[in-house]
Design a protein around this motif. Structure first.
Motif, PDB file in Angstrom:
ATOM      1  N   ARG A  72       0.826  -1.209   0.000  1.00 21.95           N
ATOM      2  CA  ARG A  72       0.000   0.000   0.000  1.00 21.95           C
ATOM      3  C   ARG A  72       0.857   1.255   0.000  1.00 21.95           C
ATOM      4  NH1 ARG A  72      -2.481   1.898   5.586  1.00 21.95           N
ATOM      5  NH2 ARG A  72      -0.307   2.602   5.702  1.00 21.95           N
ATOM      6  N   ASP A  73       1.841   1.280   0.892  1.00 27.65           N
ATOM      7  CA  ASP A  73       2.655   2.490   1.053  1.00 27.65           C
ATOM      8  C   ASP A  73       3.530   2.747  -0.163  1.00 27.65           C
ATOM      9  OD1 ASP A  73       1.496   2.701   3.525  1.00 27.65           O
ATOM     10  OD2 ASP A  73       3.189   1.838   4.615  1.00 27.65           O
ATOM     11  N   LEU A  74       3.969   1.671  -0.838  1.00 25.53           N
ATOM     12  CA  LEU A  74       4.783   1.835  -2.038  1.00 25.53           C
ATOM     13  C   LEU A  74       3.976   2.519  -3.141  1.00 25.53           C
ATOM     14  CD1 LEU A  74       7.540   1.187  -3.361  1.00 25.53           C
ATOM     15  CD2 LEU A  74       6.499  -0.920  -4.220  1.00 25.53           C
ATOM     16  N   ILE A  75       2.718   2.121  -3.295  1.00 24.20           N
ATOM     17  CA  ILE A  75       1.872   2.733  -4.309  1.00 24.20           C
ATOM     18  C   ILE A  75       1.590   4.191  -3.979  1.00 24.20           C
ATOM     19  CG2 ILE A  75      -0.404   2.667  -5.379  1.00 24.20           C
ATOM     20  CD1 ILE A  75       1.514   0.448  -6.298  1.00 24.20           C
ATOM     21  N   VAL A  76       1.329   4.474  -2.707  1.00 27.22           N
ATOM     22  CA  VAL A  76       1.086   5.856  -2.303  1.00 27.22           C
ATOM     23  C   VAL A  76       2.314   6.712  -2.574  1.00 27.22           C
ATOM     24  CG1 VAL A  76       0.660   7.365  -0.319  1.00 27.22           C
ATOM     25  CG2 VAL A  76      -0.658   5.248  -0.591  1.00 27.22           C
ATOM     26  N   GLN A  77       3.496   6.172  -2.277  1.00 26.34           N
ATOM     27  CA  GLN A  77       4.728   6.915  -2.543  1.00 26.34           C
ATOM     28  C   GLN A  77       4.897   7.152  -4.035  1.00 26.34           C
ATOM     29  OE1 GLN A  77       8.295   4.881  -1.299  1.00 26.34           O
ATOM     30  NE2 GLN A  77       9.576   6.692  -1.514  1.00 26.34           N
ATOM     31  N   TRP A  78       4.601   6.147  -4.838  1.00 26.16           N
ATOM     32  CA  TRP A  78       4.732   6.285  -6.289  1.00 26.16           C
ATOM     33  C   TRP A  78       3.764   7.323  -6.837  1.00 26.16           C
ATOM     34  CZ3 TRP A  78       1.014   5.480 -10.052  1.00 26.16           C
ATOM     35  CH2 TRP A  78       1.474   5.539 -11.370  1.00 26.16           C
ATOM     36  N   SER A  79       2.619   7.487  -6.210  1.00 22.66           N
ATOM     37  CA  SER A  79       1.584   8.375  -6.736  1.00 22.66           C
ATOM     38  C   SER A  79       2.052   9.822  -6.851  1.00 22.66           C
ATOM     39  CB  SER A  79       0.331   8.312  -5.857  1.00 22.66           C
ATOM     40  OG  SER A  79       0.570   8.892  -4.583  1.00 22.66           O
ATOM     41  N   SER A  80       3.035  10.210  -6.047  1.00 17.73           N
ATOM     42  CA  SER A  80       3.681  11.526  -6.170  1.00 17.73           C
ATOM     43  C   SER A  80       2.686  12.684  -6.209  1.00 17.73           C
ATOM     44  CB  SER A  80       4.572  11.560  -7.424  1.00 17.73           C
ATOM     45  OG  SER A  80       5.585  10.588  -7.346  1.00 17.73           O
ATOM     46  N   GLY A  81       1.730  12.673  -5.304  1.00 16.03           N
ATOM     47  CA  GLY A  81       0.795  13.783  -5.199  1.00 16.03           C
ATOM     48  C   GLY A  81      -0.458  13.656  -6.035  1.00 16.03           C
ATOM     49  N   ARG A  82      -0.557  12.627  -6.883  1.00 13.71           N
ATOM     50  CA  ARG A  82      -1.791  12.414  -7.628  1.00 13.71           C
ATOM     51  C   ARG A  82      -2.941  12.172  -6.647  1.00 13.71           C
ATOM     52  NH1 ARG A  82       2.166   9.425 -10.366  1.00 13.71           N
ATOM     53  NH2 ARG A  82       2.325   9.726 -12.622  1.00 13.71           N
ATOM     54  N   PRO A  83      -4.169  12.496  -7.039  1.00 10.42           N
ATOM     55  CA  PRO A  83      -5.302  12.221  -6.156  1.00 10.42           C
ATOM     56  C   PRO A  83      -5.520  10.715  -6.010  1.00 10.42           C
ATOM     57  CG  PRO A  83      -6.054  13.038  -8.286  1.00 10.42           C
ATOM     58  CD  PRO A  83      -4.577  13.211  -8.267  1.00 10.42           C
ATOM     59  N   CYS A  84      -5.614  10.268  -4.775  1.00  8.98           N
ATOM     60  CA  CYS A  84      -5.768   8.844  -4.484  1.00  8.98           C
ATOM     61  C   CYS A  84      -6.894   8.627  -3.481  1.00  8.98           C
ATOM     62  CB  CYS A  84      -4.495   8.259  -3.875  1.00  8.98           C
ATOM     63  SG  CYS A  84      -3.014   8.408  -4.864  1.00  8.98           S
ATOM     64  N   LEU A  85      -7.666   7.567  -3.678  1.00  9.02           N
ATOM     65  CA  LEU A  85      -8.652   7.097  -2.720  1.00  9.02           C
ATOM     66  C   LEU A  85      -8.316   5.639  -2.427  1.00  9.02           C
ATOM     67  CD1 LEU A  85     -11.831   8.719  -4.301  1.00  9.02           C
ATOM     68  CD2 LEU A  85     -10.615   9.457  -2.237  1.00  9.02           C
ATOM     69  N   ILE A  86      -7.865   5.383  -1.195  1.00  7.67           N
ATOM     70  CA  ILE A  86      -7.300   4.090  -0.828  1.00  7.67           C
ATOM     71  C   ILE A  86      -8.072   3.502   0.346  1.00  7.67           C
ATOM     72  CG2 ILE A  86      -5.222   2.861  -0.115  1.00  7.67           C
ATOM     73  CD1 ILE A  86      -4.877   4.143  -2.816  1.00  7.67           C
ATOM     74  N   PHE A  87      -8.630   2.297   0.167  1.00  7.80           N
ATOM     75  CA  PHE A  87      -9.320   1.622   1.259  1.00  7.80           C
ATOM     76  C   PHE A  87      -8.306   1.145   2.305  1.00  7.80           C
ATOM     77  CE2 PHE A  87     -12.529   1.455  -1.983  1.00  7.80           C
ATOM     78  CZ  PHE A  87     -13.737   1.429  -1.300  1.00  7.80           C
ATOM     79  N   GLY A  88      -8.749   1.090   3.568  1.00  7.84           N
ATOM     80  CA  GLY A  88      -7.860   0.635   4.617  1.00  7.84           C
ATOM     81  C   GLY A  88      -8.605   0.298   5.893  1.00  7.84           C
ATOM     82  N   SER A  89      -7.849  -0.089   6.900  1.00  2.00           N
ATOM     83  CA  SER A  89      -8.412  -0.486   8.179  1.00  2.00           C
ATOM     84  C   SER A  89      -7.923   0.422   9.293  1.00  2.00           C
ATOM     85  CB  SER A  89      -8.007  -1.938   8.503  1.00  2.00           C
ATOM     86  OG  SER A  89      -8.328  -2.267   9.835  1.00  2.00           O
ATOM     87  N   TRP A  90      -8.810   0.731  10.234  1.00  3.72           N
ATOM     88  CA  TRP A  90      -8.439   1.535  11.399  1.00  3.72           C
ATOM     89  C   TRP A  90      -7.405   0.828  12.270  1.00  3.72           C
ATOM     90  CZ3 TRP A  90      -9.231  -1.004  15.937  1.00  3.72           C
ATOM     91  CH2 TRP A  90     -10.128  -2.073  15.928  1.00  3.72           C
ATOM     92  N   LYS A  91      -7.200  -0.472  12.035  1.00  8.28           N
ATOM     93  CA  LYS A  91      -6.260  -1.240  12.855  1.00  8.28           C
ATOM     94  C   LYS A  91      -4.805  -0.900  12.551  1.00  8.28           C
ATOM     95  CE  LYS A  91      -9.404  -5.208  13.112  1.00  8.28           C
ATOM     96  NZ  LYS A  91      -9.562  -6.654  12.796  1.00  8.28           N
TER      97      LYS A  91
END
Length: 236
Positions: A72-91
């Protein structure tokens, strides 16, 4: 959609959707012309499913790469500021750069939470990351949408399958070509096909890749596509 300096035999083009059978952590660096991301990655919670179907999933099976939030974090880092909506868990800790959190309210859906807690889990988080979202500003951060029926006989083809209607609501806020690097059974691609949107999907398991391909092909065959006015409103 081009993949720079890489050649992949497992590529399928369906209308405006391009699908890759590949590991997204290896492929994504070679992608170009991606404008935004909508995805349901491994949460990092060592999920073990009670969902069972003879062909694709058996109770007790875990999700690949779900030991940590690395994928997950690798993709977010790659996104480089692009708008992202990422599902996740409060855990788990939220991704770096999270600007806001949406809540998917499942409306009293059955869950697999601890039996000694007198409330069943009925929501998930969706992280809002990056800039460049489009469309009108909605009030409230709770999205109410019933989940996919919980059994295979009722149409569920993936243990963590998300409803297409929910994904259409999310994709309305995203510009341009939408990437789902953890495509699963292809619900984001189906949403994009129904909305007349450009989509790139990546899935590492062939069984789910084949399901996603068929579902997206079926979405195009239905012939009720419409062009989503996703460019209305100022970016924010």
């Amino acid at each position: 959609m081009e993949v720079q300096n890489l050649i992949f035999q497992n590529k399928v083009v369906i209308g405006q959707c391009v699908l890759y059978l590949a590991d997204s952590t290896e492929l994504v660096a070679g992608l170009s012309d991606i404008d935004s991301i909508c995805s349901d990655p491994p949460y990092g919670i060592n999920y073990v499913s009670g969902y069972a179907t003879e062909k694709l999933w058996s109770g007790g099976r875990s999700i690949r790469s779900d030991e940590t939030t690395f994928a997950r974090d690798l993709i977010v880092q790659w996104s480089s500021g692009r708008p992202c909506l990422i599902f996740g868990s409060w855990k788990m800790p939220r991704p770096e750069g999270t600007r806001s959190v949406l809540i998917w309210d499942k409306g009293g859906a059955l869950g697999m939470g601890a039996l000694d807690i007198p409330w069943k889990p009925d929501h998930e988080e969706i992280y809002v990351i990056g800039k460049g979202f489009v469309g009108k500003r909605d009030s409230g951060s709770v999205l109410r949408c019933a989940p996919v029926q919980s059994t295979a006989k009722n149409g569920r083809v993936h243990p963590t399958q998300k409803p297409v209607m929910l994904l259409k609501k999310l994709c309305q806020k995203l510009p341009g070509t939408i990437l789902d690097p953890f495509m699963g059974s292809g619900s984001t691609g189906v949403a994009c096909a129904q909305m007349g949107r450009r989509f790139v999907g990546i899935e590492s398991e062939k069984a789910y890749f084949d399901i996603a391909r068929k579902r997206i092909e079926d979405a195009y065959r239905q012939g009720d596509l419409f062009v989503d006015p996703q460019n209305e409103g100022a970016e924010r």
